[in-house]
Design a protein around this motif. Sequence first.
Motif, short mmCIF file in Angstrom:
data_model
loop_
_atom_site.label_atom_id
_atom_site.label_comp_id
_atom_site.label_asym_id
_atom_site.label_seq_id
_atom_site.Cartn_x
_atom_site.Cartn_y
_atom_site.Cartn_z
N VAL A 96 1.12 -1.27 0.11
CA VAL A 96 -0.27 -0.08 -0.24
C VAL A 96 0.55 1.29 0.07
CG1 VAL A 96 -1.88 1.29 1.62
CG2 VAL A 96 -1.77 -0.91 1.14
N ALA A 97 1.90 1.57 1.41
CA ALA A 97 2.16 2.68 1.27
C ALA A 97 3.55 2.84 -0.66
CB ALA A 97 3.50 2.27 2.04
N TYR A 98 3.88 1.57 -1.27
CA TYR A 98 4.64 1.58 -2.43
C TYR A 98 3.55 1.73 -3.16
CZ TYR A 98 7.24 -0.62 -6.41
OH TYR A 98 7.92 -0.05 -7.89
N ALA A 99 2.90 1.38 -3.44
CA ALA A 99 2.12 2.13 -4.56
C ALA A 99 1.18 3.15 -4.02
CB ALA A 99 0.60 1.23 -5.03
N LEU A 100 1.29 4.26 -2.99
CA LEU A 100 0.36 5.19 -3.08
C LEU A 100 1.94 6.30 -3.08
CD1 LEU A 100 -1.31 5.77 0.21
CD2 LEU A 100 -1.57 6.56 -1.64
N ARG A 101 3.24 5.74 -2.77
CA ARG A 101 4.81 6.52 -3.77
C ARG A 101 4.84 6.53 -5.18
NH1 ARG A 101 9.98 7.13 -0.11
NH2 ARG A 101 8.56 7.29 1.31
N THR A 102 4.96 5.37 -5.46
CA THR A 102 5.10 5.24 -6.96
C THR A 102 4.57 5.15 -8.49
OG1 THR A 102 4.67 3.22 -6.98
CG2 THR A 102 7.23 3.72 -5.61
N ALA A 103 2.76 5.18 -7.37
CA ALA A 103 1.94 5.15 -8.77
C ALA A 103 0.64 6.08 -8.38
CB ALA A 103 1.10 3.74 -8.61
N ASN A 104 0.64 6.56 -7.19
CA ASN A 104 -0.64 7.36 -6.61
C ASN A 104 -1.92 7.11 -6.73
OD1 ASN A 104 -0.92 9.41 -5.46
ND2 ASN A 104 -1.94 10.96 -7.76
N ILE A 105 -1.58 5.56 -6.40
CA ILE A 105 -2.69 4.76 -5.94
C ILE A 105 -3.28 4.04 -4.81
CG2 ILE A 105 -2.05 2.31 -6.89
CD1 ILE A 105 -4.44 1.57 -7.90
#
Length: 325
Positions: free
Chosen positions: A143-152
Motif C-alpha cells: 500500500v505504501a509503495y503504490a501510493l508513493r510510486t503509482a499514486n493509487i
Amino acid sequence: MRLGLYALLLFALTTISAPEAQAAQKVTVGVLKFGTVSWILDTIQANGLDTAEGIELDVMPLASTQATTLGLQGGSADVIATDWLWVSRERSSGGNFTFSPFTTALGSIMVPADSPIKTLGDLKGKKLGVAGGPLDKSWLLIVAYALRTANIDLRTEARQEFGAPPLLAERAKQGALDAVLNFWPYAARLEAVGFTELIGVEDVVRELGAKGEVAMVGYVFSESWAKQNPKAIAGFLRAAAKADELLATSNEEWQRLKPMMQVDDDATFEALRRRYREGIPERSVAQNEADAKVLYQFLREFGGERLVGPGTELAPGTFWNGGGS
C-alpha cells in the motif's frame, strides 16, 4: 587380578565419559508442522549439525502461528520463527524476546499469465486477494509503495478479499481473483502453474528506503534464556547457518527434503527451492536492523498501534546482537 583392574578401569572411564555424553543441551523449537522452517530443522537433524554444535534439537510441531507464540511465551518452546515486528511490539510492552534473521523471502502479487494487469495502477477496480488480514505487513508495505510510486491507494481503489493463503491461492487458480498477494511459498506454487509476478515485496522495501533485502522473519527467543544459555543459542544459530549453506549448494539435500515439501510436480519443487535459496540472508544483523527501523515507520503509519503496539520506533534489543552489550 589383571581382569579385575581392567574392569575397574573400564567402569571409571564409563563414569567419566557419561556426563560428557549427556552434555548436549536440548533446544526446543516450536514450528508450524508444514512450514518452511521445518525444512531447515530437518536438514540440521539429518546431517547431525546440532550434535556437532553440542546441542540436541527438539522439534515441536504446532498447528498455528498463534500456537508458536504462545509456546514461546509459556516456556514450552525455546525458539520459534516469527517477524521482528512481533518482537518489537512485545518489547514495547515489557517483553524481552529478540530476533535473529532467518529469511528475506516475503510475498508477491501474482497474476495469471494472460492477465491484462501489468502495473500496480492496473489493479484499480480489480479484485485483489490479500493473504492474512488488513494489518498484514506485506500488504501495508505494498500500500505504501503504490501510493508513493503509482499514486493509487489500493485500500480504496482495489477490491480486497482477505483470507488464508491456501484458500486465496486456490481462488486465484479458479479465476475468482484478478490478482493475489500471497506469502512466498504460495507465490512459488502459483508460479509453477503459470502465474507471473507483478511485484515482489522484496522489491518494494528498497523503494521505501531499505538499502537491501530485509529479513522480516527470523528465529525468536527470550533474551534472558539466551544469556543464561549462551552455548545453546550460539550452537543453534551456527547449526542453522550451516544448514542454509548446505541448502544453498546441495541439490541432493533438496531431493532428500522433497517428500516433506508436499509437491506434486518438478515445476513446483524447483520454484520452491529457488525462492528459498534467494531468501537466505546475506547481510549483517546490523544492516537488517537499520532497514527494519526504516520499514517500521511505514508499518506504524499504515497499521497504527493495532499493528506495532505503543512503540514509536523499533524497540531497542529487537535484533539479537549475540549477547554483547
